[in-house]
Scaffold this active site. Sequence first.
Site, mmCIF file in Angstrom:
data_model
loop_
_atom_site.group_PDB
_atom_site.id
_atom_site.type_symbol
_atom_site.label_atom_id
_atom_site.label_comp_id
_atom_site.label_asym_id
_atom_site.label_seq_id
_atom_site.Cartn_x
_atom_site.Cartn_y
_atom_site.Cartn_z
ATOM 1 C CB SER A 134 -16.019 33.064 45.714
ATOM 2 O OG SER A 134 -15.861 33.990 44.656
ATOM 3 C CE LYS A 135 -8.777 32.856 49.095
ATOM 4 N NZ LYS A 135 -8.222 33.562 50.221
#
Length: 494
Positions: free
Chosen positions: A255-256
């Site tokens: 994820s980010k």
Amino acid sequence: MSVSPAPDATATTPPRLRFAPSPTGFLHVGGARTALFNWLYARQTGGQFLLRIEDTDRQRSTDESTRAIFEGLAWLGLDYDEEVVFQGANLARHRADVATLLASGAAYRDFTPAAELERMRAEAESAGQAFRFDRALAALTPEQEAAKLAAGEPFAVRFKVPDGVTDWVDAVHGRIAFPNKDIEDFIILRSDGTPVYNLAVVSDDIAMRITFVMRGDDHISNTPKQILLYRALGAPVPRFAHVPMIHGTDGKKLSKRHGATAVGDYQHEGLLPSAMCNFLALLGWSTGDDTEVMLRDELLARFSLDGLQKKAAVFDPQKLDWMNGQHLAKLPLDEVMPHVYPAFERQGVSTRAELESRDAWFRTLVELLRVRSRTVDELARQAVPYFVDAVEYDADAVSKQWRDASAVAEILTATRERLASLPTWEPTSMETALRALAEELGISGGKIFQPLRVALTGQTASPGIFDVLVVLGRDRSLDRLEAAVRWLKSDVVA
Ligand code: GLU
């Protein structure tokens, strides 16, 4: 039924594969990886690789995201065959396929009001049970159904899951089987007339004559439903390969939080597409030996379904950096150059026009530096000493190589004299002259070359010292030596 004939999955005709992203965000590295596997397999087998934009979710789909998908694929060099298919344009066919299923009795209308379904779901949940739709709830006599239709009552269409077991031999996981009793009579057309994902995908894959579906293993639970739909529509079932998810180095879904996960970010950071492809290819696939660094042709030659892995892949940004350095060194220079100019502009080192006006010189410099850099931006930063009028001396370099200022000043003065007296500016005579000087002074060659490197570049690390002298040129090299001696004799040191 508007189904075109599809080659049997076991036939020897070249496979047709597709990448089917939903344009609801940037092109994620996981999607790009899946696209790459499909592309590699298609190109390797002489098959086709098609692109379908799954834009049926009108609220979440954006043109910007569709553009990012096109741009990302183009940057990675993943070209697709035939026209792009936009799923949203196929609504009429999706509905026609639903009508076919209704007509054959493979699907039925469910007039249960949404509120009623909600109530039953909540009830089941509060009793600690998972809600399963019971087809008896939807059972109507033909007269009842006709009356509801005539009254314009809304209905969803559900697929009538037959008894038995649905299985397939997955190219990654081997045989996977789902008992049909565990599959609810799922909705294929919502009461607002929109098809659900499973129906739209199957309808499109049939129409596009897809024979091999390779996608993320988060879709495994959709596959039995899709296989049931293929069969009910009388279409051959494609092969399936479910490739692993990608995790961060902490083992959590990428994820980010793990840094850049959009392909576009890497593109704009100056990463080499060939390195990105190589890196992505190793997320869920391996050669089976130690080979890791592979240019495109090697990837194409070596990719195989056998090497696909079941376990989640780990996205390690440091490895990506390393991989980029390997490609920077290994690619033909002509493939590297287009990525180098923007890096020099980004780093404010020089302009493209200036670099192009000194093309041969610049290419020599890039050749020297590319084996010592991991990214084109790092290469541009390392090139600074070759562009400025005066170099800055790195403090560590000074304390390491210029510790005894007056002795070094003497050595560099003599070095300058020797170099200045050379009739030609080329490595062999420079080396002969400086080695002779070292001998005369009773010191090792390193005692000349290391301080000289600091004088020329300000750094302790650089390409070979004679290469540096050549790239800098005679005048600039001699000026730098003079400046170094001046600096060493100045108050700064004293
Ligand atoms: N649109 C789906 C997704 O982005 C992929 C569907 C498929 O490959 O079957 O996850």
